[in-house]
Motif scaffolding. Structure first.
Motif: not given
Length: 223
Positions: A200, A204-205, A207-208, A211-212
């Motif tokens: 990435r 980063l958000t 939410e990201t 997910n990671e």
């Protein structure tokens, strides 16, 4: 006696509108209405586009998603790719200990390339710290690799901000070059087998990050 014929006088003749002033052609009004509608639609679309840009960039006051960085070292080895082993590296942590990627095998590893002068790096720092506090007890190792700054600058920043995950230095930018870093922050998510799971570039958000983490810990309950 001479007779005089009456002078010709204009007689009142009924005229139609076509004989006095031509009417506006039937298609002109429709064209004007169509132009006005097109202008209105264009205005609405322009306003929607501006709103979309503002929402997804979080306003003009938000830091940029990434920051260009100039590396002094030259790239060596193969470029990291998802699904392939991560390049090996060895750096020195702020407390003087060695951090070697291969020694972290068996743990999911998150490698974060950053710098204290980088606005998006500073913006995502608290999110990374929060993820470490949440997933550290499950085995997550986060290595924050500072790019190009002295140990004293890095130590002062880390202490002031309160980062508790591993911080290593890359003052010569050798590791960043090996990982083909072109902008900061850049994040590499490496699974417990040492395979690059995702790359990435940019801030980063939350939410990201979730997910990671769900990919690094597929058997973990979502929080």
């Amino acid at each position: 006696m001479a007779t005089h014929e009456p002078l010709d006088t204009p007689s009142a003749v009924a005229t139609t509108p076509d004989e006095t002033q031509p009417e506006r052609q039937p298609g002109v009004r429709q064209k004007i209405v169509a132009v006005r509608q097109n202008i209105l639609v264009s205005t609405v679309f322009a306003a929607a586009a501006l709103l979309f840009i503002w929402v997804f960039t979080e306003g003009d006051d938000a830091p940029p998603r990434s920051q260009d960085v100039t590396l002094t070292a030259k790239a060596s080895g193969s470029a990291p790719r998802t699904g392939q082993p991560a390049p090996e590296f060895s750096v020195v942590s702020l407390d003087g200990n060695s951090i070697q990627l291969s020694e972290l095998r068996g743990h999911p590893v998150w490698v974060n390339f950053w710098a204290s002068w980088c606005p998006p790096c500073r913006a995502e720092g608290p999110e990374i710290e929060a993820a470490y506090r949440e997933y550290g007890d499950q085995g997550l190792v986060i290595v924050g690799l500072n790019v190009g700054e002295s140990a004293s600058i890095v130590r002062e920043y880390v202490t002031r901000v309160g980062l508790t995950f591993l911080i290593g230095g890359d003052p010569g930018t050798d590791v960043a070059a090996a990982f083909r870093v072109k902008g900061l922050p850049t994040n590499f998510f490496i699974n417990a087998d040492g395979i690059v799971q995702d790359i990435r570039i940019g801030r980063l958000t939350s939410e990201t990050i979730r997910n990671e983490m769900s990919m690094l810990f597929p058997n973990s309950d979502q929080r």
